[in-house]
Scaffold this active site. Structure first.
Site, PDB file in Angstrom:
ATOM      1  N   LYS A  90       0.833  -1.187  -0.014  1.00 19.40           N
ATOM      2  CA  LYS A  90       0.053   0.180  -0.222  1.00 19.40           C
ATOM      3  C   LYS A  90       0.935   1.328  -0.091  1.00 19.40           C
ATOM      4  CE  LYS A  90      -4.492  -1.518   1.399  1.00 19.40           C
ATOM      5  NZ  LYS A  90      -4.436  -2.761   1.901  1.00 19.40           N
ATOM      6  N   GLU A 112      -9.808   7.105   3.270  1.00 16.66           N
ATOM      7  CA  GLU A 112     -10.669   6.351   4.134  1.00 16.66           C
ATOM      8  C   GLU A 112      -9.789   4.869   4.464  1.00 16.66           C
ATOM      9  OE1 GLU A 112     -10.427   6.168   0.943  1.00 16.66           O
ATOM     10  OE2 GLU A 112     -10.150   3.738   0.698  1.00 16.66           O
ATOM     11  N   SER A 378       1.653  -9.830  -0.833  1.00 11.97           N
ATOM     12  CA  SER A 378       1.112  -8.407  -0.633  1.00 11.97           C
ATOM     13  C   SER A 378       1.364  -7.842   0.749  1.00 11.97           C
ATOM     14  CB  SER A 378      -0.284  -8.194  -1.035  1.00 11.97           C
ATOM     15  OG  SER A 378      -0.913  -9.079  -0.125  1.00 11.97           O
TER      16      SER A 378
HETATM   17  C1  LIG Z   1      -5.108  -3.888   1.571  1.00 13.27           C
HETATM   18  C2  LIG Z   1      -4.518  -5.128   1.221  1.00 13.27           C
HETATM   19  C3  LIG Z   1      -4.771  -5.975   0.375  1.00 13.27           C
HETATM   20  C4  LIG Z   1      -6.077  -5.830  -0.684  1.00 13.27           C
HETATM   21  O1  LIG Z   1      -6.233  -4.651  -1.350  1.00 13.27           O
HETATM   22  P1  LIG Z   1      -5.983  -4.624  -2.721  1.00 13.27           P
HETATM   23  O2  LIG Z   1      -5.930  -3.309  -3.278  1.00 13.27           O
HETATM   24  O3  LIG Z   1      -6.913  -5.671  -3.553  1.00 13.27           O
HETATM   25  O4  LIG Z   1      -4.282  -5.212  -3.235  1.00 13.27           O
HETATM   26  C5  LIG Z   1      -4.202  -7.059  -0.104  1.00 13.27           C
HETATM   27  N1  LIG Z   1      -3.042  -7.490   0.798  1.00 13.27           N
HETATM   28  C6  LIG Z   1      -2.865  -6.767   1.913  1.00 13.27           C
HETATM   29  C7  LIG Z   1      -1.538  -7.145   2.716  1.00 13.27           C
HETATM   30  C8  LIG Z   1      -3.447  -5.286   2.180  1.00 13.27           C
HETATM   31  O5  LIG Z   1      -3.113  -4.682   3.203  1.00 13.27           O
END
Ligand SMILES: *Cc1c(COP(=O)(O)O)cnc(C)c1O
Length: 394
Positions: A90, A112, A378
């Site tokens: 992010k 948000e 992610s």
């Molecule tokens: C917020 C988040 C997601 C989901 O958001 P996307 O916009 O679909 O990437 C996935 N993995 C993590 C670790 C997150 O913090």
């Protein structure tokens, strides 16, 4: 070739666009006309790339997960977004948008947040760049995500609990849009995923595309070719997935496999599998698939993962799935939990529960021994320890 990318009006096929209140028209129009110029400007690139390198810690490693590979009978690489500053992908987007806001002369940042991850990333960048930061968060989420609220406050942000509706992400988003309507001149709204009105989905995808840009270089070094056989990622709104696939989208030999949260199961009535179950509608300025009732009321999605329970889906992913460019798996809470424990035991990496959803999809795949598979990890699992501990002892 452009059939996969956004068109001049902000549509991916029938999905996307910018359905916004009149009062925001000038703001969104200005953003639409300036975002490409700014983010392609060499001086912006220099500033952005320097922060990604020295502040975030990029490039994130591409790690060959040997024991995981042996289990699934192929070659699995993990793209380690979990190692970024603040613990997920992010931050790539937050830095880009706050830099953009500064170049547009804005002094006040709003955002948000649901689980609080995007709020923390935005508050972090605002501290770094000395910008005022207001984060809207559903009162239910404020309760559930104490630690992230405390982090945001320590970083100097004002967290505003939202008490309308179900007091979760959808309501926080409505409140952020309301704030933007009242303060269009000095305020920039940082959206955390590939959602919202055009140009946000495309802008966020481009800011996250550093992920696939790096994968190409790293694969060339490790495998002697830039393209894998599969790229895989979880989808909430779709930003880590968009970043992971961005530079492979026009190459049909690269298969795209995504995982959305099936919660307690597709038929359980408690799920966040928007691509499987959603119907066309308009949410937060975008025409896309939405979890909704027969009469068009938005339904509260459910997932064990707070980062995946958005009731809509980024228009890019609605489109790619509808034309068959991507395959979307539905992965349940239990499958994701099992995959999180598996990765931890096999590789010594505790994944975010969101990322565990794409790992939980591995069981549903049939790979060949020489397939090269790149999975976007992610985020890291620190924030999910309570969930994991409760599972292990339940
Ligand atoms: C917020 C988040 C997601 C989901 O958001 P996307 O916009 O679909 O990437 C996935 N993995 C993590 C670790 C997150 O913090």
């Amino acid at each position: 070739m452009e059939k996969f990318k956004v068109d001049a009006n902000g549509f991916y096929g029938e999905f996307g666009g910018a359905y916004i209140p009149e009062i925001l028209y000038d703001n969104v129009e200005t953003l639409k006309n300036s975002y490409l110029k700014v983010i392609n400007d060499p001086s912006f690139r220099d500033e952005y790339d320097a922060l990604l390198k020295d502040y975030v810690g990029r490039p994130s490693p591409l790690y060959l997960a040997n024991r995981l590979s042996a289990k699934y009978g192929c070659k699995i690489y993990l793209k380690r977004e979990d190692l970024n500053h603040t613990g997920s992908h992010k931050i790539n987007n937050a830095i880009g948008q706050v830099l953009l806001a500064r170049r547009m002369g804005k002094t006040r940042i709003i955002a948000e947040t649901g689980a609080g991850q995007h709020g923390v990333a935005t508050a972090t960048v605002c501290a770094l760049m000395n910008m005022q930061c207001i984060v809207y968060m559903g009162a239910t989420d404020v309760e559930r995500q104490r630690l992230n609220v405390q982090k945001m406050e320590m970083l100097g942000a004002t967290v505003v609990p939202v008490t309308s509706g179900n007091m979760t992400l959808k309501d926080a988003t409505n409140e952020a849009i309301r704030d933007w309507c009242c303060n269009p001149a000095d305020t920039y709204y940082v959206i955390g995923s590939t959602v919202g009105p055009h140009p946000y989905p495309d802008m966020v995808a481009r800011l996250q595309s550093v992920i696939s840009e790096e994968i190409r270089k790293q694969l060339l070094e490790k495998e002697g070719r830039e393209t894998p056989d599969y790229v895989m990622a979880c989808v909430g709104g779709g930003s880590n997935a968009a970043g992971t696939i961005f530079h492979f989208i026009d190459e049909p030999e690269v298969k795209i496999v995504l995982a959305e949260a099936a919660g307690k199961g597709l038929d359980s009535g408690e799920s966040a599998a928007t691509i499987h179950l959603g119907k066309l509608g308009i949410i937060h300025g975008s025409k896309t698939l939405i979890m909704q009732s027969e009469d068009g009321q938005i339904e509260e999605p459910y997932s064990i993962s707070a980062g995946l329970d958005y009731p809509g889906i980024g228009p890019m992913h609605a489109h790619l799935s509808s034309i068959g460019r991507s395959q979307v798996l539905a992965v349940t809470d239990d499958e994701a939990l099992q995959a999180a424990f598996e990765l931890t035991k096999l590789e010594g990496i505790i994944p975010a529960i969101e990322s565990a959803h794409i790992l939980g999809g591995l069981d549903k795949m049939k790979f060949k021994a020489d397939d090269v598979v790149v999975i976007c990890l992610s985020g890291r699992g620190d924030k999910d320890m309570e969930t994991y501990i409760n599972t292990a002892f339940s």
